[in-house]
Design a protein around this motif. Sequence first.
Motif, PDB file in Angstrom:
ATOM      1  N   LEU A  64       5.499 -23.729   8.712  1.00  0.00           N
ATOM      2  CA  LEU A  64       4.620 -24.718   9.335  1.00  0.00           C
ATOM      3  C   LEU A  64       3.243 -24.749   8.680  1.00  0.00           C
ATOM      4  O   LEU A  64       2.605 -25.811   8.618  1.00  0.00           O
ATOM      5  CB  LEU A  64       4.490 -24.436  10.832  1.00  0.00           C
ATOM      6  CG  LEU A  64       3.752 -25.480  11.667  1.00  0.00           C
ATOM      7  CD1 LEU A  64       4.385 -26.855  11.510  1.00  0.00           C
ATOM      8  CD2 LEU A  64       3.743 -25.063  13.133  1.00  0.00           C
ATOM      9  N   ALA A  65       2.761 -23.603   8.190  1.00  0.00           N
ATOM     10  CA  ALA A  65       1.465 -23.580   7.518  1.00  0.00           C
ATOM     11  C   ALA A  65       1.500 -24.435   6.258  1.00  0.00           C
ATOM     12  O   ALA A  65       0.593 -25.236   6.001  1.00  0.00           O
ATOM     13  CB  ALA A  65       1.067 -22.139   7.185  1.00  0.00           C
ATOM     14  N   THR A  66       2.553 -24.287   5.466  1.00  0.00           N
ATOM     15  CA  THR A  66       2.698 -25.091   4.252  1.00  0.00           C
ATOM     16  C   THR A  66       2.815 -26.568   4.585  1.00  0.00           C
ATOM     17  O   THR A  66       2.199 -27.419   3.931  1.00  0.00           O
ATOM     18  CB  THR A  66       3.929 -24.640   3.457  1.00  0.00           C
ATOM     19  OG1 THR A  66       3.835 -23.244   3.168  1.00  0.00           O
ATOM     20  CG2 THR A  66       4.040 -25.409   2.146  1.00  0.00           C
ATOM     21  N   ARG A  84       8.225 -15.961   3.324  1.00  0.00           N
ATOM     22  CA  ARG A  84       7.797 -17.310   2.965  1.00  0.00           C
ATOM     23  C   ARG A  84       8.359 -18.342   3.930  1.00  0.00           C
ATOM     24  O   ARG A  84       7.796 -19.420   4.088  1.00  0.00           O
ATOM     25  CB  ARG A  84       8.219 -17.634   1.532  1.00  0.00           C
ATOM     26  CG  ARG A  84       7.393 -16.902   0.482  1.00  0.00           C
ATOM     27  CD  ARG A  84       7.879 -17.172  -0.931  1.00  0.00           C
ATOM     28  NE  ARG A  84       7.018 -16.529  -1.912  1.00  0.00           N
ATOM     29  CZ  ARG A  84       5.941 -17.086  -2.468  1.00  0.00           C
ATOM     30  NH1 ARG A  84       5.624 -18.336  -2.142  1.00  0.00           N
ATOM     31  NH2 ARG A  84       5.200 -16.436  -3.329  1.00  0.00           N
ATOM     32  N   GLU A  85       9.455 -17.998   4.583  1.00  0.00           N
ATOM     33  CA  GLU A  85      10.033 -18.867   5.600  1.00  0.00           C
ATOM     34  C   GLU A  85       9.552 -18.487   6.998  1.00  0.00           C
ATOM     35  O   GLU A  85      10.156 -18.858   8.002  1.00  0.00           O
ATOM     36  CB  GLU A  85      11.557 -18.823   5.522  1.00  0.00           C
ATOM     37  CG  GLU A  85      12.113 -19.363   4.213  1.00  0.00           C
ATOM     38  CD  GLU A  85      13.621 -19.434   4.171  1.00  0.00           C
ATOM     39  OE1 GLU A  85      14.249 -19.325   5.256  1.00  0.00           O
ATOM     40  OE2 GLU A  85      14.189 -19.610   3.080  1.00  0.00           O
ATOM     41  N   ALA A  86       8.447 -17.714   7.036  1.00  0.00           N
ATOM     42  CA  ALA A  86       7.799 -17.296   8.292  1.00  0.00           C
ATOM     43  C   ALA A  86       8.643 -16.337   9.113  1.00  0.00           C
ATOM     44  O   ALA A  86       8.443 -16.203  10.324  1.00  0.00           O
ATOM     45  CB  ALA A  86       7.396 -18.510   9.128  1.00  0.00           C
ATOM     46  N   ALA A  93      12.290 -27.345  11.351  1.00  0.00           N
ATOM     47  CA  ALA A  93      11.321 -28.055  12.177  1.00  0.00           C
ATOM     48  C   ALA A  93      10.034 -28.325  11.402  1.00  0.00           C
ATOM     49  O   ALA A  93       9.426 -29.398  11.528  1.00  0.00           O
ATOM     50  CB  ALA A  93      11.016 -27.253  13.436  1.00  0.00           C
ATOM     51  N   ALA A  94       9.613 -27.357  10.581  1.00  0.00           N
ATOM     52  CA  ALA A  94       8.421 -27.553   9.752  1.00  0.00           C
ATOM     53  C   ALA A  94       8.639 -28.665   8.741  1.00  0.00           C
ATOM     54  O   ALA A  94       7.740 -29.481   8.487  1.00  0.00           O
ATOM     55  CB  ALA A  94       8.067 -26.245   9.044  1.00  0.00           C
TER      56      ALA A  94
END
Length: 341
Positions: A84-86, A212-214, A52-53
């Motif tokens: 999503l942050a990235t 890193r993948e949240a 989704a990100a």
Amino acid sequence: MDSVNGTSGTSGSSSAHDSQSASLGAQSAPTAADTREQELSDELENNPDAVAALGALTANPSYAQLSVEQQVAALDAFNAAPNLATATYLQGAAEQTLDPQATPSALTPDAGTLTLDGQTYSIRNGELIGADGQVAGSIRNDGQVQLNSDTAPRSVYDDINTRVQMRELGPDQQMHDLVNLHAADPNGRLDNPSINREMARLATETISRARREAMDMRVVSDFRSVEEQNALYAQGRTAPGRIVTNATGGSSWHNYGLAVDVAFNNANGQPSWPDNAHWDRYGELAVARSLEWGGNWRGITDRPHIEYHPGLGAGEARTMLPAYRQGGLPQVWNNLGLGGP
């Protein structure tokens, strides 16, 4: 004459049709960026949040205006920490690429918290605010942190025990988490001298990539003595509780410091084992690092469990019991070619 004119007319029509088909084909052919996006989507399939990100990034109007080469570079940067942050940071970076004078708010988190090296900072529009209320550094949505006392930036993903929550103000004027990670090994289980160092390294790498993948994960179990294993085996059989293992003492790789179990942190940073967590993606990350994942077992599956025993199968732990009785953990590790502590 008719034959010549007919041939000429047919040839012209065919040529025009071929030209039009070639043009349509060229328009529909995937670009290098399209191909890279599909590769990432396929790789991240078992982490719907990361997919989704990725979609949020590629649907961004500024991203769409980049050149194909710039889009590929953005996708490669996203892959370093696909969350999503990235994606939010890269949206801002795309906007800045198109207009170098722009200062997009998407580059930095609006709010949140960071605990680094034992110090906790609040986040305010990309600034790190210390307990004294002073600005102690800065943070970006790609995870790059620069403390005033540091000579170079570092990433919030470098240490699995970094606590970081980056939040962004949404169109609904509500704050939303971009990434929310708690300490992954708060009890220092991977530092336990009874855990083999190679096992600890591979587990750390797996958890680091998951973060890193949240994926907010934590270690909940490490070395277990033979006596403790027998007590666990009795659960659901001769002792109260449900059956959680088929391994008797000496039959589990936990007994040799070559296995750990993990959980997902809940919103309060406490361990949980939700069915809808991204267990399959965690398993993929572990297997990619040569670890055995309990989610692949037949019979009783054990999705939180990973282990490492090169050259031996998951069910061959008991063959190490004589070595353990003779020389303890170092003997077992030496027999597997893993060296000492």
